[in-house]
Design an enzyme around this catalytic site. Sequence first.
Site, PDB file in Angstrom:
ATOM      1  N   GLY C  43       0.817  -1.198   0.000  1.00 31.96           N
ATOM      2  CA  GLY C  43       0.000   0.000   0.000  1.00 31.96           C
ATOM      3  C   GLY C  43       0.856   1.256   0.000  1.00 31.96           C
ATOM      4  N   GLY C  45       1.740   5.096   1.334  1.00 29.99           N
ATOM      5  CA  GLY C  45       1.740   5.647   2.684  1.00 29.99           C
ATOM      6  C   GLY C  45       2.953   5.214   3.494  1.00 29.99           C
ATOM      7  N   HIS C  46       3.784   4.336   2.897  1.00 28.62           N
ATOM      8  CA  HIS C  46       4.980   3.884   3.607  1.00 28.62           C
ATOM      9  C   HIS C  46       6.254   4.406   2.962  1.00 28.62           C
ATOM     10  CE1 HIS C  46       2.204   1.318   5.615  1.00 28.62           C
ATOM     11  NE2 HIS C  46       1.971   0.573   4.555  1.00 28.62           N
ATOM     12  N   LYS C  94       5.282  -8.152   2.446  1.00 33.27           N
ATOM     13  CA  LYS C  94       5.103  -7.957   3.885  1.00 33.27           C
ATOM     14  C   LYS C  94       3.902  -8.785   4.335  1.00 33.27           C
ATOM     15  CE  LYS C  94       4.736  -3.366   3.795  1.00 33.27           C
ATOM     16  NZ  LYS C  94       4.612  -3.283   2.332  1.00 33.27           N
ATOM     17  N   ASP C  99      -1.896  -8.258   1.477  1.00 36.65           N
ATOM     18  CA  ASP C  99      -0.722  -8.375   0.615  1.00 36.65           C
ATOM     19  C   ASP C  99      -0.490  -9.831   0.235  1.00 36.65           C
ATOM     20  OD1 ASP C  99       1.048  -5.561   0.770  1.00 36.65           O
ATOM     21  OD2 ASP C  99      -0.361  -5.867   2.399  1.00 36.65           O
ATOM     22  N   HIS C 205       0.337   0.660   9.719  1.00 43.29           N
ATOM     23  CA  HIS C 205      -0.942   1.187   9.221  1.00 43.29           C
ATOM     24  C   HIS C 205      -1.683   1.907  10.343  1.00 43.29           C
ATOM     25  CE1 HIS C 205      -1.578  -1.415   5.415  1.00 43.29           C
ATOM     26  NE2 HIS C 205      -0.300  -1.180   5.605  1.00 43.29           N
TER      27      HIS C 205
HETATM   28 MG    MG Z   1      -5.484  -1.798   4.319  1.00 43.56          MG
END
Ligand code: MG
Lengths: 213, 213, 320, 320
Positions: C43, C45-46, C94, C99, C205
């Site tokens: 995702g 945001g990392h 991960k 995922d 998250h």
């Molecule tokens: Mg999510």
Amino acid sequence: MILQTDFILKAALSIQAAIITHKPDIEVLDQAIGDGDHFINVLRGADAIVSMSDELTGLPADEALNKIAIKLLSTIGGAAGPLFASFFMGMAKNIKQNGGHDTLAIAVAFAAGVQALIKRGKGKVGEKTMLDVLVPVAHTFIFSAIENKTVTAICTDIKTAAEDGLASTRDLIATKGRAAGLGERSIGHLDAGAKSCQVMIQAVCNLVVQPLF
Amino acid sequence: MILQTDFILKAALSIQAAIITHKPDIEVLDQAIGDGDHFINVLRGADAIVSMSDELTGLPADEALNKIAIKLLSTIGGAAGPLFASFFMGMAKNIKQNGGHDTLAIAVAFAAGVQALIKRGKGKVGEKTMLDVLVPVAHTFIFSAIENKTVTAICTDIKTAAEDGLASTRDLIATKGRAAGLGERSIGHLDAGAKSCQVMIQAVCNLVVQPLF
Amino acid sequence: MLTESLSGFQKAHADLVSLHFMPNYLTRKQKAVNKVAIISGGGAGHEPLHAGFIGKGMLDAACPGQVFTSPTPDQMIAAAEAVHADKGVLLIVKNYAGDVMNFEMAAEMLPFENATVLTSDDCAVINSTFTDGRRGVAGTVIVEKCVGSIAETGADLASCKALGDKINAQTASIGVAFTSCTVPAAGKPTFEISAFDIEMGVGIHGEPGRKRETMREADAIIQEMITAILTDLGDRTKDAEVLLLVNGLGATPLMELYLIFNTAEKCLQEQGITVARSLVGNYTTAIDMAGASITVCVLDQEIKTHWDSPVHTPALRWGV
Amino acid sequence: MLTESLSGFQKAHADLVSLHFMPNYLTRKQKAVNKVAIISGGGAGHEPLHAGFIGKGMLDAACPGQVFTSPTPDQMIAAAEAVHADKGVLLIVKNYAGDVMNFEMAAEMLPFENATVLTSDDCAVINSTFTDGRRGVAGTVIVEKCVGSIAETGADLASCKALGDKINAQTASIGVAFTSCTVPAAGKPTFEISAFDIEMGVGIHGEPGRKRETMREADAIIQEMITAILTDLGDRTKDAEVLLLVNGLGATPLMELYLIFNTAEKCLQEQGITVARSLVGNYTTAIDMAGASITVCVLDQEIKTHWDSPVHTPALRWGV
Ligand SMILES: [Mg+2]
Ligand SMILES: Nc1ncnc2c1ncn2[C@@H]1O[C@H](COP(=O)(O)OP(=O)(O)O)[C@@H](O)[C@H]1O
Ligand SMILES: Nc1ncnc2c1ncn2[C@@H]1O[C@H](COP(=O)(O)OP(=O)(O)O)[C@@H](O)[C@H]1O
Ligand SMILES: [Mg+2]
Ligand SMILES: [Mg+2]
Ligand SMILES: [Mg+2]
């Protein structure tokens, strides 16, 4: 009245206490139009002087003031550091010449300190800085001394001059220091450096009139 | 009752509307014990199906469901994407075989979808996931169809099963999905995926009983 | 927003990466030959994870998902088609249900020989047979660096996977948050936390961690984190040399990360553990969360060699 | 706290930097010879500026002050004594009353030939003869990189200063904040700002900027920033090649920085300006402020050469 190191050390304690008492007033001003570190800077300076007590005791006043200047220069940093250090250097130099043996001599030495500070900061009155307090205080100190007023009366005059000077910064547009970037937005706030100077001057005057120790 | 693509498209619109209506309920749950993206993920899926309307119109139901599965797989992402995609693939495969020509056939196809979803997620009932809604709904759907209940009664049974399944997730400790990391701290919250499934199932049941269009 | 951010990333690193839309994936500018293709993704945001690690000595391609949402199988497949070089494809994933499932479906559909390394370095959550297992967090960067390095030597798929699995097994991480992150689409913080509390064991998250605690002295918090890590790594750390990674979660000043590094290093030293390699910075973030994670990877000569080897990516670069 | 953070920094980069206390300064691990010594410094809270830029190809030493407070002259003097190599000392100073005065006093006391480059790239505040002039912000990184590079070639003090002054003259920056920073000692945010407002032209100490505005589309904000920069740089930007630096102020996700880069690049391109070099990341921060600054430096062959040359520091590394 003679300027002695013993008095300087007592004044440092009074200043330290007054700065802590007025933390909320001072801090909020540098946050409003500066970067929020002025209170901590001044307190670090006051702490440093207080901690020099053993080292200074017994020294002639001019040497004590010089040691204080050098200490402040390596302790405070920021704008306040070189300014206050220059003040004490200028004052020390003058005391060394005139001895500081009466009220007028002390007033002149104070003014010499302010002059050194002005030179370092390339500032002048009306720029919304500590000079808006220090310059009228220096004038008042000298005038009141010339008129041979009592120490109590001189202190009252000085405190009023400091308060008026501080108040004058409210409507000024800052043109020196960090607040200068704000232009018109600096209007409506007192200057942090002016406030800390007023607090310190008031503390020293109160000490002269009504010694705590 | 026969499963037709026309109904699937209407159901997609109902689901989309219901998801949007229940945004606050769903979003807050994935924030509480997940990562806060479940609402957006499900809505992205619903939007995708709605936008396929032209492409799907006229296709046999199993082909439509398959296209939806493939679309969802490349649209949703996260945990929900492969799970919902697997559901539609499983359902499509079963419909292709049994035709979906009566209520029981549709119920069995739904169960086949749930089975595919279980296989993909290696999950089971009681782990605080969407399975706690989907599995009892699949059972209820089949049992009520076997008993030859009216469509309206079947829908009422299904809605109740979905609500009960959702409610059951509150006191469970999550052992699958993102909330599993919380252990005992997951107790006391409903599962987000269970909630979105309950909302979607309710929307489709309402559409069956009281068609809006 | 994601699209524009990816475009900006590609433009800022036009010498290193190429960007493809629909499906979204990024590859090295120069396709590598004669090596296992290393692909990761996750995702958004990392950042800089994962696209920031594309380049010589690390990844061949990365697949970015929506914010905090796993990418989809079509992305991995397209990326693999673009970068595979007849020596197979290694997926670094991960360990999150989303995922894992998306990469799994991609792997099932891939027309090339492939293998997967699952990273699961987060020791915040005590492992148990009832759960999906531990989460993959900042330790993933170490896996990607070293696996990228060994792939560059022409090692085969099995060797690449073996190194990745080995590193994952001897790496443990734990995070702590002082504030929440805000998923842009949600527009409000994922969790509420008072200025006096910390979330120990937070996930990247913003998933809640092992417990909410009252803020204590930084040193005590760091000591607790190191203890959790060492307990997890067990005997492996005896007299060991380790890589110490202090990772910012997004909004933590670098000054504070170095402060954490300082204390963590001291705690390790007290246990007779030598910090032989170190990395401090924002490498696996959680959007705008204030907090940090600590990762310890037990080193051996092989891992050291591959950690030290040249790398040239947008976010990690040395020796070239 | 500052002490521990510095210790952590030094330990994490023990191969590159040495740390000295009382007075505090940091130097390269290996003293450079036969070159002008380049020294910078400033208040803490802007990390990685300046200590993160110590190393081959950039600074010889850095003097960290208290948070947001200029370092003191004794630090610069001790640092200069440690690193000078008989070719003089160049001080790179951000233009703030405090920094200027402290470095000025140090320069007056220094027993070596020395010169100063004042950086003043912040065009948020319209220059006027009534003020101390513009502030030095992220453009300082470009000055330090290029001056560091020319010094490495053995250039004399005057040439080093000339290059620094030239770059400063053709570099302009402007910042925008979405939240305030919090000075640790004060413990509360320096300014209040609603979630719907932005502070346009904010300084790196969280000083208020040219105006408080309602939050608008990101694109409109960035366009306004680019316009301010181009207005400031004037004719120099005509058909120019530039370096575009998008700098995070501390708490801004990398994703957003790349989004800003994307839009800024587009705005420049529309004006016929080519982004020939780029840098995106947190290089000149304001503790934990959410916000970013944009810096444009007009390039010529000399600046390009010195920007591209090898650099090996904790925060900037390439070509080595
Ligand atoms: Mg999510
Ligand atoms: N050039 C100057 N001359 C006189 N006083 C100044 C000058 N520049 C700044 N000041 C004073 O210094 C104060 C700020 O000090 P401080 O906050 O300690 O330093 P900084 O501005 O570097 O953060 C201002 O409020 C102002 O009174
Ligand atoms: N293995 C699984 N089997 C069934 N459902 C699952 C599984 N893992 C997760 N879920 C469901 O997915 C939901 C979360 O979906 P979503 O938020 O979209 O993905 P992510 O967890 O990747 O952010 C959970 O609330 C749960 O109901
Ligand atoms: Mg200040
Ligand atoms: Mg989620
Ligand atoms: Mg300051």
